[in-house]
Scaffold this motif. Structure first.
Motif, PDB file in Angstrom:
ATOM      1  N   VAL A 290       0.830  -1.202   0.000  1.00 59.63           N
ATOM      2  CA  VAL A 290       0.000   0.000   0.000  1.00 59.63           C
ATOM      3  C   VAL A 290       0.865   1.253   0.000  1.00 59.63           C
ATOM      4  CG1 VAL A 290      -1.644   1.345   1.384  1.00 59.63           C
ATOM      5  CG2 VAL A 290      -2.005  -1.094   1.038  1.00 59.63           C
ATOM      6  N   ALA A 291       1.953   1.214   0.780  1.00 62.28           N
ATOM      7  CA  ALA A 291       2.856   2.359   0.806  1.00 62.28           C
ATOM      8  C   ALA A 291       3.429   2.640  -0.572  1.00 62.28           C
ATOM      9  CB  ALA A 291       3.983   2.106   1.812  1.00 62.28           C
ATOM     10  N   MET A 292       3.765   1.574  -1.304  1.00 61.28           N
ATOM     11  CA  MET A 292       4.315   1.766  -2.639  1.00 61.28           C
ATOM     12  C   MET A 292       3.253   2.276  -3.606  1.00 61.28           C
ATOM     13  SD  MET A 292       6.997   1.739  -4.488  1.00 61.28           S
ATOM     14  CE  MET A 292       8.089   0.976  -3.287  1.00 61.28           C
ATOM     15  N   ILE A 293       2.023   1.783  -3.485  1.00 56.97           N
ATOM     16  CA  ILE A 293       0.951   2.217  -4.381  1.00 56.97           C
ATOM     17  C   ILE A 293       0.635   3.697  -4.187  1.00 56.97           C
ATOM     18  CG2 ILE A 293      -1.525   1.974  -4.873  1.00 56.97           C
ATOM     19  CD1 ILE A 293      -1.191  -1.027  -4.262  1.00 56.97           C
ATOM     20  N   VAL A 294       0.534   4.108  -2.921  1.00 54.82           N
ATOM     21  CA  VAL A 294       0.091   5.472  -2.611  1.00 54.82           C
ATOM     22  C   VAL A 294       1.239   6.469  -2.638  1.00 54.82           C
ATOM     23  CG1 VAL A 294      -1.016   6.930  -0.863  1.00 54.82           C
ATOM     24  CG2 VAL A 294      -1.849   4.608  -1.253  1.00 54.82           C
ATOM     25  N   ALA A 295       2.387   6.076  -2.086  1.00 50.65           N
ATOM     26  CA  ALA A 295       3.478   7.044  -1.915  1.00 50.65           C
ATOM     27  C   ALA A 295       4.777   6.593  -2.571  1.00 50.65           C
ATOM     28  CB  ALA A 295       3.716   7.290  -0.416  1.00 50.65           C
ATOM     29  N   GLY A 296       4.667   5.691  -3.564  1.00 52.63           N
ATOM     30  CA  GLY A 296       5.878   5.200  -4.212  1.00 52.63           C
ATOM     31  C   GLY A 296       6.690   6.294  -4.868  1.00 52.63           C
ATOM     32  N   HIS A 297       6.009   7.275  -5.460  1.00 45.90           N
ATOM     33  CA  HIS A 297       6.732   8.365  -6.131  1.00 45.90           C
ATOM     34  C   HIS A 297       7.488   9.224  -5.132  1.00 45.90           C
ATOM     35  CE1 HIS A 297       2.845   9.910  -4.854  1.00 45.90           C
ATOM     36  NE2 HIS A 297       3.339  11.130  -4.899  1.00 45.90           N
TER      37      HIS A 297
ATOM     38  N   GLY B 108      -1.013   1.418   9.768  1.00 46.16           N
ATOM     39  CA  GLY B 108      -0.280   2.025   8.661  1.00 46.16           C
ATOM     40  C   GLY B 108      -1.040   1.938   7.352  1.00 46.16           C
ATOM     41  N   VAL B 109      -1.673   0.773   7.102  1.00 48.03           N
ATOM     42  CA  VAL B 109      -2.495   0.629   5.899  1.00 48.03           C
ATOM     43  C   VAL B 109      -3.625   1.657   5.911  1.00 48.03           C
ATOM     44  CG1 VAL B 109      -4.121  -0.889   4.702  1.00 48.03           C
ATOM     45  CG2 VAL B 109      -1.951  -1.802   5.526  1.00 48.03           C
ATOM     46  N   GLY B 110      -4.226   1.873   7.089  1.00 51.38           N
ATOM     47  CA  GLY B 110      -5.300   2.862   7.202  1.00 51.38           C
ATOM     48  C   GLY B 110      -4.817   4.268   6.899  1.00 51.38           C
ATOM     49  N   VAL B 111      -3.606   4.595   7.375  1.00 51.82           N
ATOM     50  CA  VAL B 111      -3.054   5.928   7.121  1.00 51.82           C
ATOM     51  C   VAL B 111      -2.855   6.149   5.623  1.00 51.82           C
ATOM     52  CG1 VAL B 111      -1.001   7.372   7.405  1.00 51.82           C
ATOM     53  CG2 VAL B 111      -1.957   6.162   9.373  1.00 51.82           C
ATOM     54  N   PHE B 112      -2.253   5.163   4.952  1.00 49.56           N
ATOM     55  CA  PHE B 112      -2.012   5.324   3.513  1.00 49.56           C
ATOM     56  C   PHE B 112      -3.321   5.312   2.728  1.00 49.56           C
ATOM     57  CE2 PHE B 112       2.353   3.931   4.584  1.00 49.56           C
ATOM     58  CZ  PHE B 112       3.044   4.957   3.971  1.00 49.56           C
ATOM     59  N   THR B 113      -4.300   4.542   3.201  1.00 50.07           N
ATOM     60  CA  THR B 113      -5.610   4.563   2.553  1.00 50.07           C
ATOM     61  C   THR B 113      -6.251   5.942   2.681  1.00 50.07           C
ATOM     62  OG1 THR B 113      -5.904   2.206   3.036  1.00 50.07           O
ATOM     63  CG2 THR B 113      -7.886   3.468   2.482  1.00 50.07           C
TER      64      THR B 113
ATOM     65  N   ASP C 235      -5.776   9.140  -3.193  1.00 47.62           N
ATOM     66  CA  ASP C 235      -6.730   9.966  -3.924  1.00 47.62           C
ATOM     67  C   ASP C 235      -7.899   9.100  -4.400  1.00 47.62           C
ATOM     68  OD1 ASP C 235      -5.913   8.585  -6.233  1.00 47.62           O
ATOM     69  OD2 ASP C 235      -4.346  10.061  -6.657  1.00 47.62           O
ATOM     70  N   ASP C 236      -8.873   9.729  -5.040  1.00 43.26           N
ATOM     71  CA  ASP C 236     -10.082   9.011  -5.433  1.00 43.26           C
ATOM     72  C   ASP C 236      -9.787   7.875  -6.406  1.00 43.26           C
ATOM     73  OD1 ASP C 236     -11.589  10.631  -3.844  1.00 43.26           O
ATOM     74  OD2 ASP C 236     -12.167  12.025  -5.455  1.00 43.26           O
ATOM     75  N   ALA C 237      -8.800   8.069  -7.265  1.00 43.24           N
ATOM     76  CA  ALA C 237      -8.474   7.038  -8.248  1.00 43.24           C
ATOM     77  C   ALA C 237      -7.881   5.794  -7.589  1.00 43.24           C
ATOM     78  CB  ALA C 237      -7.498   7.606  -9.283  1.00 43.24           C
ATOM     79  N   GLN C 238      -7.151   5.998  -6.481  1.00 45.53           N
ATOM     80  CA  GLN C 238      -6.509   4.880  -5.798  1.00 45.53           C
ATOM     81  C   GLN C 238      -7.408   4.227  -4.761  1.00 45.53           C
ATOM     82  OE1 GLN C 238      -3.345   7.255  -4.201  1.00 45.53           O
ATOM     83  NE2 GLN C 238      -1.913   6.736  -5.858  1.00 45.53           N
ATOM     84  N   LEU C 239      -8.370   4.996  -4.234  1.00 45.39           N
ATOM     85  CA  LEU C 239      -9.106   4.547  -3.057  1.00 45.39           C
ATOM     86  C   LEU C 239      -9.944   3.305  -3.330  1.00 45.39           C
ATOM     87  CD1 LEU C 239      -9.645   5.160  -0.130  1.00 45.39           C
ATOM     88  CD2 LEU C 239     -11.526   6.658  -0.818  1.00 45.39           C
ATOM     89  N   ARG C 240     -10.681   3.285  -4.412  1.00 44.21           N
ATOM     90  CA  ARG C 240     -11.554   2.136  -4.683  1.00 44.21           C
ATOM     91  C   ARG C 240     -10.744   0.859  -4.902  1.00 44.21           C
ATOM     92  NH1 ARG C 240     -16.699   0.856  -5.895  1.00 44.21           N
ATOM     93  NH2 ARG C 240     -17.058  -0.863  -7.349  1.00 44.21           N
ATOM     94  N   SER C 241      -9.687   0.960  -5.690  1.00 46.66           N
ATOM     95  CA  SER C 241      -8.878  -0.231  -5.934  1.00 46.66           C
ATOM     96  C   SER C 241      -8.200  -0.710  -4.649  1.00 46.66           C
ATOM     97  CB  SER C 241      -7.824   0.051  -7.011  1.00 46.66           C
ATOM     98  OG  SER C 241      -6.946   1.071  -6.598  1.00 46.66           O
ATOM     99  N   LEU C 242      -7.761   0.230  -3.810  1.00 45.81           N
ATOM    100  CA  LEU C 242      -7.143  -0.152  -2.541  1.00 45.81           C
ATOM    101  C   LEU C 242      -8.138  -0.870  -1.635  1.00 45.81           C
ATOM    102  CD1 LEU C 242      -4.871   2.848  -1.427  1.00 45.81           C
ATOM    103  CD2 LEU C 242      -4.173   0.544  -2.051  1.00 45.81           C
ATOM    104  N   THR C 243      -9.373  -0.385  -1.607  1.00 44.08           N
ATOM    105  CA  THR C 243     -10.388  -0.988  -0.733  1.00 44.08           C
ATOM    106  C   THR C 243     -10.631  -2.437  -1.115  1.00 44.08           C
ATOM    107  OG1 THR C 243     -11.465   1.151  -0.410  1.00 44.08           O
ATOM    108  CG2 THR C 243     -12.758  -0.807   0.088  1.00 44.08           C
TER     109      THR C 243
END
Length: 358
Positions: free
Chosen positions: A121-128, A187-192, A196-204
């Motif tokens: 999740v950290a890589m998906i949300v904050a990898g950049h 930690g998963v909750g924090v990154f969730t 953003d909206d584009a990432q949120l549904r797929s993450l859920t």
């Protein structure tokens, strides 16, 4: 199943564990064929077998194009993921139970899966942010690597912190696992929350488990799981000796520290790759080894490959249920394994409690 094995043994001179493995492999094949036929578009069993035979080369003609496209493009890739991931999780659970000498050790219960999820999740949300200019170079392989790192860190912490006087304390291990689970899920909750909206549904949906996959980007992770599972299966004899005690295993020629280190790293690699592909899928690594030991006994030479087959069958069957239970939608597969696996394992615990009381 025990009666079936006994009757077959009378007619065929094969040892009981080998017979069990053969029957389980046939069961996995049956579950796979049935699973290929169910879903939003029902495909009859004869057409599924016909198509598989055509693909292998046993049949000159295929089935109609619509059903063939559904099987080739949608269901066969899902089934392959289910088999590889289920086998990896089943094996990981069996190996962890032997390493920790605890029948309820499991990648999910002791925090390894949650830590792998945190890395992914950290890589998906904050990898950049984490990788900076290297993010574009790493590309789709960053998520499996991050999940693996999270699983390795969690496994290492559990092994280090749960050891007392040269032995692993089961009670401390479980408490540490609870703490790691809590920290990782926070930690998963924090990154969730940061997504953003584009990432949120797929993450859920990813956090609840899914076998839809990410196409070719999943291939390296699936190869890693397959290779790791192959290595773990080869540890049966060494783990049998390890269960006698570390001192006894050393006297019998086992390099104990090397065994623990390699088994731990490879198990974490398999779990991390599984989480990166499918998200969090619970109870497979816990239930599969228990089911297997009921029919094969405690010998890890048979428990390990049987746990892989059983885990693959469980996840393949769960995927079929997930596709049909809430049509036309699809239920996340992690919910199916949790709903079925939780009560089932509770029943196993009650049975064990009753047996010990007697």
């Amino acid at each position: 199943m025990k009666q079936m094995v006994a009757s077959l043994q009378e007619s065929i001179p094969i040892s009981r564990p080998v017979m069990v493995l053969m029957l389980m492999a046939l069961g996995l094949l049956a579950v796979t064929v049935i699973s290929l036929g169910v879903g939003g578009a029902q495909i009859n069993l004869g057409d599924v077998i016909h198509h598989l035979a055509h693909r292998i080369g046993f049949w000159a003609t295929g089935i109609d194009d619509f059903n063939a496209r559904i099987l080739d493009s949608l269901r066969l890739p899902r089934i392959v993921r289910a088999i590889v991931i289920g086998a990896g999780l089943g094996l990981a659970g069996a190996v962890m139970q032997s390493l920790f000498r605890n029948p309820i050790a499991d990648p999910g219960i002791i925090g390894v899966s949650a830590s792998a999820a945190l890395g992914a999740v950290a890589m998906i949300v904050a990898g950049h942010i984490i990788l900076g200019s290297y993010y574009a170079i790493v590309g789709p392989y960053g998520v499996p690597v991050a999940a693996f790192v999270g699983a390795v860190v969690a496994t290492a912490l559990i092994r280090i912190l749960s050891r007392q006087d040269g032995h692993t304390d089961a009670a401390i291990m479980l408490l540490i696992g609870v703490a790691i689970n809590a920290i990782a899920f926070a930690g998963v909750g924090v990154f969730t929350y940061m997504a953003d909206d584009a990432q949120l549904r797929s993450l859920t949906f990813w956090q609840m488990g899914a076998l839809s996959g990410n196409g070719p980007a999943d291939t390296p992770a699936l190869i890693i799981m397959a290779l790791g599972a192959g290595y773990l299966v080869s540890l049966g004899t060494s783990l049998n000796l390890f269960l006698l005690g570390e001192a006894e295993a050393r006297h019998l020629g086992v390099e104990v520290e090397r065994l623990k280190r390699r088994a731990t790293v490879v198990t974490a690699l398999v779990v991390g790759a599984a989480v990166a592909v499918s998200g969090i899928i619970g109870f497979v690594g816990l239930v599969a080894p228990h089911l297997v030991r009921l029919v094969t006994g405690p010998d890890n030479r048979y428990v390990l490959p049987a746990s892989a087959i059983c885990g693959a069958a469980i996840l393949t069957g769960a995927d079929a249920v997930a596709r049909i239970v809430v049509l036309p939608a699809e239920l996340p597969i992690g919910l199916v394994t949790g709903i079925v696996g939780g009560p089932f394992f509770l029943g196993l615990l009650m049975r064990e409690k009753k047996r010990r009381r007697i």
